[in-house]
Design a protein around this motif. Sequence first.
Motif, PDB file in Angstrom:
ATOM      1  N   GLN A  42       0.837  -1.210   0.000  1.00  0.00           N
ATOM      2  CA  GLN A  42       0.000   0.000   0.000  1.00  0.00           C
ATOM      3  C   GLN A  42       0.871   1.259   0.000  1.00  0.00           C
ATOM      4  N   LYS A  43       1.920   1.267   0.801  1.00  0.00           N
ATOM      5  CA  LYS A  43       2.817   2.416   0.864  1.00  0.00           C
ATOM      6  C   LYS A  43       3.508   2.636  -0.481  1.00  0.00           C
ATOM      7  N   PHE A  44       3.981   1.542  -1.114  1.00  0.00           N
ATOM      8  CA  PHE A  44       4.666   1.670  -2.403  1.00  0.00           C
ATOM      9  C   PHE A  44       3.741   2.269  -3.460  1.00  0.00           C
ATOM     10  N   PHE A  45       2.548   1.719  -3.615  1.00  0.00           N
ATOM     11  CA  PHE A  45       1.650   2.187  -4.674  1.00  0.00           C
ATOM     12  C   PHE A  45       1.054   3.561  -4.379  1.00  0.00           C
ATOM     13  N   ALA A  46       1.100   4.002  -3.128  1.00  0.00           N
ATOM     14  CA  ALA A  46       0.642   5.361  -2.789  1.00  0.00           C
ATOM     15  C   ALA A  46       1.751   6.389  -2.979  1.00  0.00           C
ATOM     16  N   SER A  47       2.972   5.945  -3.198  1.00  0.00           N
ATOM     17  CA  SER A  47       4.096   6.873  -3.346  1.00  0.00           C
ATOM     18  C   SER A  47       4.067   7.552  -4.719  1.00  0.00           C
ATOM     19  N   PRO A  48       4.789   8.665  -4.864  1.00  0.00           N
ATOM     20  CA  PRO A  48       4.826   9.383  -6.148  1.00  0.00           C
ATOM     21  C   PRO A  48       5.389   8.503  -7.270  1.00  0.00           C
ATOM     22  N   ILE A  49       4.959   8.749  -8.482  1.00  0.00           N
ATOM     23  CA  ILE A  49       5.395   7.967  -9.639  1.00  0.00           C
ATOM     24  C   ILE A  49       6.918   7.976  -9.785  1.00  0.00           C
ATOM     25  N   GLU A  50       7.557   9.081  -9.421  1.00  0.00           N
ATOM     26  CA  GLU A  50       9.017   9.162  -9.534  1.00  0.00           C
ATOM     27  C   GLU A  50       9.695   8.092  -8.672  1.00  0.00           C
ATOM     28  N   ASN A  51       9.150   7.833  -7.498  1.00  0.00           N
ATOM     29  CA  ASN A  51       9.686   6.803  -6.621  1.00  0.00           C
ATOM     30  C   ASN A  51       9.465   5.421  -7.232  1.00  0.00           C
ATOM     31  N   LYS A  52       8.264   5.168  -7.719  1.00  0.00           N
ATOM     32  CA  LYS A  52       7.943   3.858  -8.287  1.00  0.00           C
ATOM     33  C   LYS A  52       8.773   3.574  -9.537  1.00  0.00           C
ATOM     34  N   MET A  53       9.056   4.600 -10.333  1.00  0.00           N
ATOM     35  CA  MET A  53       9.812   4.408 -11.575  1.00  0.00           C
ATOM     36  C   MET A  53      11.258   3.977 -11.314  1.00  0.00           C
ATOM     37  N   LYS A  54      11.754   4.172 -10.100  1.00  0.00           N
ATOM     38  CA  LYS A  54      13.091   3.675  -9.757  1.00  0.00           C
ATOM     39  C   LYS A  54      13.144   2.152  -9.861  1.00  0.00           C
ATOM     40  N   PHE A  55      11.996   1.508  -9.802  1.00  0.00           N
ATOM     41  CA  PHE A  55      11.904   0.056  -9.842  1.00  0.00           C
ATOM     42  C   PHE A  55      11.377  -0.463 -11.173  1.00  0.00           C
ATOM     43  N   HIS A  56      11.268   0.415 -12.165  1.00  0.00           N
ATOM     44  CA  HIS A  56      10.783   0.013 -13.493  1.00  0.00           C
ATOM     45  C   HIS A  56      11.845  -0.873 -14.154  1.00  0.00           C
ATOM     46  N   GLY A  57      11.496  -2.135 -14.402  1.00  0.00           N
ATOM     47  CA  GLY A  57      12.442  -3.071 -14.997  1.00  0.00           C
ATOM     48  C   GLY A  57      13.582  -3.456 -14.081  1.00  0.00           C
ATOM     49  N   ALA A  58      13.382  -3.297 -12.787  1.00  0.00           N
ATOM     50  CA  ALA A  58      14.467  -3.498 -11.831  1.00  0.00           C
ATOM     51  C   ALA A  58      14.825  -4.962 -11.586  1.00  0.00           C
ATOM     52  N   PHE A  59      13.927  -5.863 -11.875  1.00  0.00           N
ATOM     53  CA  PHE A  59      14.159  -7.279 -11.587  1.00  0.00           C
ATOM     54  C   PHE A  59      13.982  -8.091 -12.867  1.00  0.00           C
ATOM     55  N   GLY A  60      15.011  -8.120 -13.675  1.00  0.00           N
ATOM     56  CA  GLY A  60      14.901  -8.829 -14.942  1.00  0.00           C
ATOM     57  C   GLY A  60      13.851  -8.163 -15.802  1.00  0.00           C
ATOM     58  N   GLU A  61      12.845  -8.915 -16.175  1.00  0.00           N
ATOM     59  CA  GLU A  61      11.758  -8.377 -16.988  1.00  0.00           C
ATOM     60  C   GLU A  61      10.626  -7.828 -16.118  1.00  0.00           C
ATOM     61  N   GLY A  62      10.760  -7.933 -14.823  1.00  0.00           N
ATOM     62  CA  GLY A  62       9.689  -7.524 -13.925  1.00  0.00           C
ATOM     63  C   GLY A  62       9.912  -6.145 -13.357  1.00  0.00           C
ATOM     64  N   GLY A  63       9.597  -5.986 -12.069  1.00  0.00           N
ATOM     65  CA  GLY A  63       9.671  -4.684 -11.427  1.00  0.00           C
ATOM     66  C   GLY A  63       8.364  -3.941 -11.593  1.00  0.00           C
ATOM     67  N   PHE A  64       8.438  -2.627 -11.491  1.00  0.00           N
ATOM     68  CA  PHE A  64       7.253  -1.779 -11.565  1.00  0.00           C
ATOM     69  C   PHE A  64       6.859  -1.515 -13.014  1.00  0.00           C
ATOM     70  N   SER A  65       5.558  -1.586 -13.283  1.00  0.00           N
ATOM     71  CA  SER A  65       5.006  -1.213 -14.590  1.00  0.00           C
ATOM     72  C   SER A  65       3.948  -0.139 -14.359  1.00  0.00           C
ATOM     73  N   PRO A  66       4.151   1.069 -14.914  1.00  0.00           N
ATOM     74  CA  PRO A  66       3.171   2.146 -14.723  1.00  0.00           C
ATOM     75  C   PRO A  66       1.940   1.975 -15.608  1.00  0.00           C
ATOM     76  N   ASN A  67       0.925   2.801 -15.337  1.00  0.00           N
ATOM     77  CA  ASN A  67      -0.285   2.809 -16.169  1.00  0.00           C
ATOM     78  C   ASN A  67       0.088   2.920 -17.634  1.00  0.00           C
ATOM     79  N   GLY A  68      -0.647   2.207 -18.474  1.00  0.00           N
ATOM     80  CA  GLY A  68      -0.477   2.341 -19.914  1.00  0.00           C
ATOM     81  C   GLY A  68       0.638   1.526 -20.514  1.00  0.00           C
ATOM     82  N   THR A  69       1.266   0.640 -19.744  1.00  0.00           N
ATOM     83  CA  THR A  69       2.378  -0.135 -20.296  1.00  0.00           C
ATOM     84  C   THR A  69       2.034  -1.604 -20.516  1.00  0.00           C
ATOM     85  N   GLN A  70       0.846  -2.023 -20.121  1.00  0.00           N
ATOM     86  CA  GLN A  70       0.453  -3.426 -20.279  1.00  0.00           C
ATOM     87  C   GLN A  70      -0.777  -3.521 -21.165  1.00  0.00           C
TER      88      GLN A  70
END
Length: 104
Positions: A42-70
């Motif tokens: 809950q804390k992660f998904f409530a955080s600003p997009i800039e914080n979440k984007m630090k984890f975009h593609g962070a774990f191989g093909e996974g990590g964070f995916s923002p709106n509009g990417t799936q």
Amino acid sequence: DAETQRSIADVVDSAMQHTGFFYLVNHGIDHSAITAFYDANQKFFASPIENKMKFHGAFGEGGFSPNGTQKFNIHNGTETETQNKKSDLVESFEIRNMGHDWLL
């Protein structure tokens, strides 16, 4: 034994392919660990997009995916059909590349 583990893996695989989820009970995970997971989620998904984007593609093909990417494709259409679909409005976090034998 290996046969029982394979049987369980097959049931989970079928549930994910045909239903999209499964409900696991009597797993032995302490309730406080589950609560901590939900709180962190809950804390992660409530955080600003800039914080979440630090984890975009962070774990191989996974990590964070923002709106509009799936793009959800339930019918396994052609690549062109999938490309022409509108993107889902969902944020997600995946940990992938575990391989199929991680359960066994």
